[in-house]
Design a protein around this motif. Sequence first.
Motif, mmCIF file in Angstrom:
data_model
loop_
_atom_site.group_PDB
_atom_site.id
_atom_site.type_symbol
_atom_site.label_atom_id
_atom_site.label_comp_id
_atom_site.label_asym_id
_atom_site.label_seq_id
_atom_site.Cartn_x
_atom_site.Cartn_y
_atom_site.Cartn_z
ATOM 1 N N GLY A 26 49.960 27.472 33.175
ATOM 2 C CA GLY A 26 50.826 27.566 34.119
ATOM 3 C C GLY A 26 52.681 28.124 33.606
ATOM 4 O O GLY A 26 52.673 28.839 34.643
ATOM 5 N N ALA A 27 52.672 27.164 32.472
ATOM 6 C CA ALA A 27 53.897 28.140 33.054
ATOM 7 C C ALA A 27 54.338 28.642 31.950
ATOM 8 O O ALA A 27 55.386 29.769 32.454
ATOM 9 C CB ALA A 27 54.990 26.433 31.094
ATOM 10 N N ALA A 28 53.361 29.625 31.343
ATOM 11 C CA ALA A 28 53.374 30.670 30.686
ATOM 12 C C ALA A 28 52.955 31.741 31.193
ATOM 13 O O ALA A 28 53.326 32.829 30.812
ATOM 14 C CB ALA A 28 51.700 30.433 29.486
ATOM 15 N N GLU A 29 52.052 30.869 32.136
ATOM 16 C CA GLU A 29 52.020 32.438 33.140
ATOM 17 C C GLU A 29 53.555 32.897 34.173
ATOM 18 O O GLU A 29 54.389 34.275 34.387
ATOM 19 C CB GLU A 29 51.182 31.978 33.968
ATOM 20 N N GLU A 30 54.446 32.140 34.425
ATOM 21 C CA GLU A 30 55.484 31.789 34.816
ATOM 22 C C GLU A 30 56.487 32.624 34.496
ATOM 23 O O GLU A 30 57.106 33.311 34.227
ATOM 24 C CB GLU A 30 56.427 30.401 35.427
ATOM 25 N N VAL A 31 56.263 32.349 32.491
ATOM 26 C CA VAL A 31 56.905 33.339 31.750
ATOM 27 C C VAL A 31 56.389 34.578 31.473
ATOM 28 O O VAL A 31 57.267 35.329 31.528
ATOM 29 C CB VAL A 31 57.216 33.234 30.254
ATOM 30 N N LYS A 36 58.263 40.260 33.231
ATOM 31 C CA LYS A 36 57.595 41.554 33.749
ATOM 32 C C LYS A 36 58.763 41.984 34.943
ATOM 33 O O LYS A 36 59.068 42.479 35.254
ATOM 34 C CB LYS A 36 56.155 41.345 34.539
ATOM 35 N N THR A 37 58.915 41.209 35.704
ATOM 36 C CA THR A 37 60.209 41.051 36.198
ATOM 37 C C THR A 37 61.703 41.729 36.300
ATOM 38 O O THR A 37 61.933 42.870 36.393
ATOM 39 C CB THR A 37 60.632 39.777 37.669
#
Length: 107
Positions: A26-31, A36-37
Amino acid sequence: MFTRPVRAVTVLTRPVHPAAASQASGAAEEVRITRKTLLGLPDPGSPAPPAPKLPDHPAYQQIMAVFTAADHPLRARQVCEAMDLAVAPNNINNVRLSSSGWPAAGS
């Protein structure tokens, strides 16, 4: 001497708890989303430098009026002539020295 690498290997080979793996994922996905943003944002560019502080001495104003009226670069001697100063080495050097600390005309 070789104990540290062996310990590092044993730490890395331990099984990972499923909750910890899910949290890391989950933390990797947030990063990834944050990256990307941030890459999608427009480049803000560099801020404009502050305007240089100009001298308020009357001689500066006179010399700048001469440069403004001229259509080509002037030498210190020509500035003295335009200001109706005597073309003496002292006056030429004073004009040259007073203009040496000014900001360059195209920067």
